[in-house]
Motif scaffolding. Structure first.
Motif, short mmCIF file in Angstrom:
data_model
loop_
_atom_site.label_atom_id
_atom_site.label_comp_id
_atom_site.label_asym_id
_atom_site.label_seq_id
_atom_site.Cartn_x
_atom_site.Cartn_y
_atom_site.Cartn_z
N THR A 1 2.39 -108.03 15.48
CA THR A 1 2.02 -107.30 16.81
C THR A 1 3.21 -106.33 17.21
OG1 THR A 1 2.90 -109.08 18.10
CG2 THR A 1 0.65 -109.20 17.28
N GLN A 2 2.81 -105.52 17.98
CA GLN A 2 3.45 -104.53 18.54
C GLN A 2 4.57 -105.37 19.57
OE1 GLN A 2 1.53 -101.47 20.84
NE2 GLN A 2 0.59 -100.55 18.86
N ARG A 3 4.20 -106.31 20.10
CA ARG A 3 5.02 -107.07 21.08
C ARG A 3 6.11 -107.72 20.17
NH1 ARG A 3 1.99 -111.08 24.73
NH2 ARG A 3 1.54 -108.98 25.48
N GLU A 4 5.72 -108.37 19.10
CA GLU A 4 6.81 -109.07 18.18
C GLU A 4 7.80 -108.24 17.79
OE1 GLU A 4 4.85 -112.42 15.72
OE2 GLU A 4 3.80 -110.64 15.62
N THR B 1 10.58 -100.84 23.82
CA THR B 1 9.00 -101.41 24.64
C THR B 1 8.04 -101.17 23.62
OG1 THR B 1 8.83 -99.23 25.75
CG2 THR B 1 10.19 -101.00 27.05
N GLU B 2 7.20 -102.03 23.78
CA GLU B 2 5.61 -101.65 22.86
C GLU B 2 5.29 -100.11 23.07
OE1 GLU B 2 2.56 -104.55 24.05
OE2 GLU B 2 4.26 -105.70 24.85
N VAL B 3 5.34 -99.69 24.13
CA VAL B 3 4.84 -98.03 24.71
C VAL B 3 5.73 -97.03 23.52
CG1 VAL B 3 4.96 -96.22 26.18
CG2 VAL B 3 4.70 -98.90 26.94
N THR B 4 7.32 -97.51 23.48
CA THR B 4 7.92 -96.72 22.63
C THR B 4 7.68 -96.71 21.08
OG1 THR B 4 9.93 -96.76 24.02
CG2 THR B 4 10.23 -95.99 21.71
N ILE B 5 7.25 -98.10 20.62
CA ILE B 5 6.81 -98.37 19.36
C ILE B 5 5.48 -97.58 19.11
CG2 ILE B 5 5.82 -99.97 17.85
CD1 ILE B 5 8.46 -100.86 18.26
N ARG B 6 4.34 -97.38 19.90
CA ARG B 6 3.28 -96.95 20.04
C ARG B 6 3.44 -95.41 19.76
NH1 ARG B 6 0.95 -100.70 23.59
NH2 ARG B 6 1.51 -99.54 25.81
N ASN B 7 4.51 -94.80 20.69
CA ASN B 7 4.69 -93.33 20.56
C ASN B 7 5.02 -93.02 19.16
OD1 ASN B 7 3.96 -92.79 23.21
ND2 ASN B 7 5.75 -93.37 24.07
N ARG B 8 6.19 -93.64 18.66
CA ARG B 8 6.81 -93.37 17.47
C ARG B 8 5.76 -93.55 16.31
NH1 ARG B 8 10.36 -92.61 20.55
NH2 ARG B 8 8.98 -90.83 20.64
N TYR B 9 4.69 -94.59 16.46
CA TYR B 9 3.61 -94.89 15.66
C TYR B 9 2.97 -93.77 15.62
CZ TYR B 9 -0.88 -96.79 14.94
OH TYR B 9 -2.14 -97.42 14.46
N LYS B 10 2.43 -93.32 16.52
CA LYS B 10 1.38 -92.03 16.80
C LYS B 10 2.32 -90.76 15.98
CE LYS B 10 0.47 -92.00 21.13
NZ LYS B 10 0.35 -91.69 22.26
N GLU B 11 3.29 -90.52 16.19
CA GLU B 11 3.99 -89.45 15.66
C GLU B 11 4.26 -89.67 14.19
OE1 GLU B 11 7.07 -88.63 19.32
OE2 GLU B 11 8.09 -89.05 17.31
N LEU B 12 4.53 -90.88 13.52
CA LEU B 12 4.44 -90.98 12.10
C LEU B 12 3.23 -90.70 11.41
CD1 LEU B 12 6.96 -94.00 12.06
CD2 LEU B 12 7.68 -91.82 11.40
N VAL B 13 2.25 -91.22 12.18
CA VAL B 13 0.79 -91.35 11.49
C VAL B 13 0.45 -89.86 11.42
CG1 VAL B 13 -1.53 -91.83 11.94
CG2 VAL B 13 0.15 -93.59 12.26
N ARG B 14 0.72 -89.08 12.44
CA ARG B 14 0.16 -87.59 12.66
C ARG B 14 1.04 -86.85 11.78
NH1 ARG B 14 1.94 -83.74 15.80
NH2 ARG B 14 3.09 -85.37 16.96
#
Length: 316
Positions: A282-285, A293-306
């Motif tokens: 999970t993002q939390r783990e 933070t989870e938010v940063t993981i999410r932001n990087r994740y979106k960038e990488l996927v895109r």
DNA sequence: AAGACGAAAGTGGTTGA
DNA sequence: TCAACAACTTTCGTCTT
């Protein structure tokens, strides 16, 4: 009734199994350059390297006088391990106790010997710094080679008078941080801060100072170096780790990693790799172990996927 | 209920005038 | 020295599994 064998010429050394008899009773005869099996007498090799010295010595004194090396020189010891010391035991070279008179003389010598050794402030500073360095390094699990680098950086900083007006501890901490980056050991500044008595601000100031004034090649913290540590914390499988490594590599080539926290990049890469390889966390783990933070993981994740055009096949 | 998502406001550090 | 700025965090409401 036991007849003693003649003078021993062999250095007994158990080596590999004899091809003649299957026993592992080899002996190396360095004087003749042969390997002889003590069980069946097979001479297995006629060309072995003699790793011993080229001189011979018959007594202990002779050996001492012919030896040309000593203990290795180390930067992490204040005097580079080269100075002499007067033993604290009141015994002479033969182990006999000293007479009262001699003992008084030795006591005086010892006192002045120690005083002269730490007489310069430079030396005293190094002594304190190196003991703090050893303490901090073992607390943080810094390997030997990196400690030598720490010592080198500190010595350079000291020579440039950068320690003046700053706490020794903060400069030592800075040197450790930089040495970790040189040796690609992932250690965040905060991890070092928690083990020191000084505060974060002083250490980061010292880091910047050393970086600008001392000529050391310090690579930037790389996301790649963080992968082993984080993936073992998460207990990920090998294929997931390989996938994440590939993602990080591509991200680096795509130049979307500059100025970003490596923890966030690796975290996102591990998250994506987890989904792709069905070894999901999970993002939390992930956020917890990568210290973002989870938010940063999410932001990087979106960038990488895109930017890498990653498509999740198991989506449909 | 846990996990994921995203908006909004706040924080500490860097950069350039 | 100060303001602008990018990256990141905290917080929180909402959607998805």
């Amino acid at each position: 009734m036991v007849k003693l064998a003649g003078p021993r010429r062999f250095r007994i050394n158990v080596r590999e199994v004899c091809i003649g008899c299957g026993e592992s009773l080899f002996t190396n005869d360095y004087t003749r350059g042969e390997n002889i099996c003590t069980s069946c007498g097979l001479v297995s090799s006629d060309r072995i390297a003699n790793r011993g010295p080229e001189w011979r010595a018959f007594t202990a004194e002779e050996r001492d006088s012919r030896e040309r090396t000593g203990a290795p020189m180390k930067l992490s010891i204040a005097d580079k391990g080269l100075s002499t010391m007067i033993d604290w035991r009141n015994k002479d070279a033969n182990g006999r106790a000293l007479t009262t008179n001699t003992r008084a003389t030795i006591y005086r010598m010892r006192k002045w010997h120690i005083r002269s050794r730490v007489q310069s402030s430079h030396h005293r500073n190094l002594g304190i710094a190196m003991s703090e360095m050893e303490r901090l390094s073992s607390q943080l699990g810094i390997p030997r080679e990196a400690r030598e680098t720490v010592a080198l950086i500190y010595r350079k900083a000291l020579a440039k008078r950068l320690v003046r007006g700053r706490s020794i501890d903060s400069v030592v901490a800075a040197a450790i941080y930089l040495a970790c980056r040189i040796h690609r050991i992932p250690r965040r500044l905060d991890e070092i801060v928690t083990e020191t008595r000084t505060n974060r601000k002083q250490i980061s100031q010292a880091v910047r100072l050393v970086l600008s004034k001392v000529d050391v090649e310090v690579p930037l913290a790389s996301a790649k170096d963080l992968i082993p540590r984080l993936s073992s914390d998460l207990g990920l499988e090998g294929r997931t780790v390989r996938r994440a490594t590939e993602i990080v590599k591509q991200a680096k080539e795509g130049r979307i990693t500059v100025g970003k926290d490596p923890g966030g990049i690796v975290g996102a890469a591990l998250y994506i790799a987890g989904i792709l390889e069905e070894d999901r966390r999970t993002q939390r783990e992930i956020a917890k172990v990568s210290h973002v933070t989870e938010v940063t993981i999410r932001n990087r994740y979106k960038e990488l996927v895109r930017s890498l055009g990653i498509i999740f096949e198991n989506d449909f």
